[in-house]
Write a protein that holds these residues in place. Structure first.
Motif, short mmCIF file in Angstrom:
data_model
loop_
_atom_site.label_atom_id
_atom_site.label_comp_id
_atom_site.label_asym_id
_atom_site.label_seq_id
_atom_site.Cartn_x
_atom_site.Cartn_y
_atom_site.Cartn_z
N GLY A 28 0.79 -1.22 0.00
CA GLY A 28 0.00 0.00 0.00
C GLY A 28 0.82 1.26 0.00
N ASP A 29 2.10 1.12 -0.26
CA ASP A 29 3.01 2.26 -0.19
C ASP A 29 2.79 3.29 -1.29
N LYS A 30 2.05 2.95 -2.32
CA LYS A 30 1.83 3.86 -3.44
C LYS A 30 0.45 4.50 -3.39
N GLY A 31 -0.18 4.46 -2.21
CA GLY A 31 -1.46 5.14 -2.06
C GLY A 31 -2.68 4.30 -2.43
N THR A 32 -2.47 3.00 -2.65
CA THR A 32 -3.61 2.13 -2.93
C THR A 32 -3.59 0.97 -1.96
N SER A 33 -4.71 0.30 -1.85
CA SER A 33 -4.82 -0.88 -1.00
C SER A 33 -5.73 -1.87 -1.70
N SER A 34 -5.73 -3.09 -1.22
CA SER A 34 -6.45 -4.17 -1.88
C SER A 34 -7.71 -4.55 -1.12
N LEU A 35 -8.76 -4.82 -1.88
CA LEU A 35 -9.99 -5.36 -1.31
C LEU A 35 -9.84 -6.88 -1.19
N PHE A 36 -10.81 -7.53 -0.58
CA PHE A 36 -10.79 -8.98 -0.43
C PHE A 36 -10.74 -9.67 -1.79
N THR A 37 -11.32 -9.03 -2.79
CA THR A 37 -11.37 -9.59 -4.14
C THR A 37 -10.04 -9.45 -4.88
N GLY A 38 -9.10 -8.70 -4.32
CA GLY A 38 -7.83 -8.45 -4.98
C GLY A 38 -7.80 -7.14 -5.74
N GLU A 39 -8.96 -6.53 -5.94
CA GLU A 39 -9.04 -5.24 -6.63
C GLU A 39 -8.31 -4.18 -5.81
N ARG A 40 -7.52 -3.36 -6.48
CA ARG A 40 -6.79 -2.28 -5.80
C ARG A 40 -7.56 -0.98 -6.00
N ARG A 41 -7.65 -0.22 -4.90
CA ARG A 41 -8.32 1.08 -4.93
C ARG A 41 -7.48 2.08 -4.16
N SER A 42 -7.75 3.35 -4.42
CA SER A 42 -7.08 4.42 -3.70
C SER A 42 -7.42 4.30 -2.21
N LYS A 43 -6.46 4.61 -1.34
CA LYS A 43 -6.69 4.51 0.09
C LYS A 43 -7.75 5.48 0.60
N ASP A 44 -8.08 6.51 -0.20
CA ASP A 44 -9.13 7.43 0.22
C ASP A 44 -10.49 7.04 -0.34
N ASP A 45 -10.62 5.83 -0.90
CA ASP A 45 -11.89 5.32 -1.40
C ASP A 45 -12.88 5.15 -0.25
N ALA A 46 -14.15 5.33 -0.53
CA ALA A 46 -15.19 5.21 0.49
C ALA A 46 -15.18 3.84 1.17
#
Length: 177
Positions: A28-46
């Motif tokens: 997550g060092d690049k401002g994204t994180s992963s959902l349980f499904t593996g999809e990556r989203r921005s850390k400021d996602d709802a």
């Protein structure tokens, strides 16, 4: 054990588990994180706002439990708060698995209250604890000792967690709402 019963592990049992999960992933060092499904989203996602708020609520409930004296009177309340903490983990799993995911098996695994059993049980607990209380005609000032005050903070976090789920209403299982 019934299909709805939640089994809470004792601290001693958990300590016996081999340590296999790290508290960091370095993904997550690049401002994204992963959902349980593996999809990556921005850390400021709802989604991550909702996940963080439900995690904060669970932590605050744990703090309230820590502030409670261990007595026969508090035993049932502690058990119920621990059950709520477990349910919040299920909420988090559900939120981290959007319905538009390609992984139907993961969506199915994170579905947790389709018959509203847990919601009904929580309402019953509220009704039981409310019996005999005087009728309130105004707001209550949050106070009453460390455990009670911590539960007041948990209540406000719970309201924020609920608000954080509203933007996700089309992406998550309706039972989570």
């Amino acid at each position: 054990m019934s299909q709805h019963e939640i089994q809470i592990k004792s601290p001693e049992e958990v300590k016996s588990y081999p340590a296999t999960i790290k508290v960091y992933t370095r993904t997550g060092d690049k401002g994204t994180s992963s959902l349980f499904t593996g999809e990556r989203r921005s850390k400021d996602d709802a989604v991550f706002e909702a996940l963080g708020t439900t995690d904060e609520l669970s932590s605050m409930l744990g703090l309230a439990i820590a502030h409670m004296e261990s007595t026969a009177d508090t035993k049932q309340l502690v058990e119920r708060l621990e059950t709520i903490q477990c349910l919040l983990q299920d909420v988090g799993s559900n939120v981290a698995t959007p319905l538009n995911s390609n992984s139907q098996s993961k969506i199915k695994r994170t579905r947790f209250d389709p018959d509203e059993y847990h919601c009904t049980k929580l309402e019953q607990w509220i009704d039981e604890m409310s019996e005999g209380l005087p009728v309130h005609r105004s707001f209550i000032l949050p106070s009453g000792g460390l455990a009670a005050s911590t539960l007041h903070v948990a209540r406000t976090i719970c309201r924020r967690a609920e608000r954080s789920l509203v933007p996700l209403k089309d992406d998550i299982d309706k039972e989570t709402m």
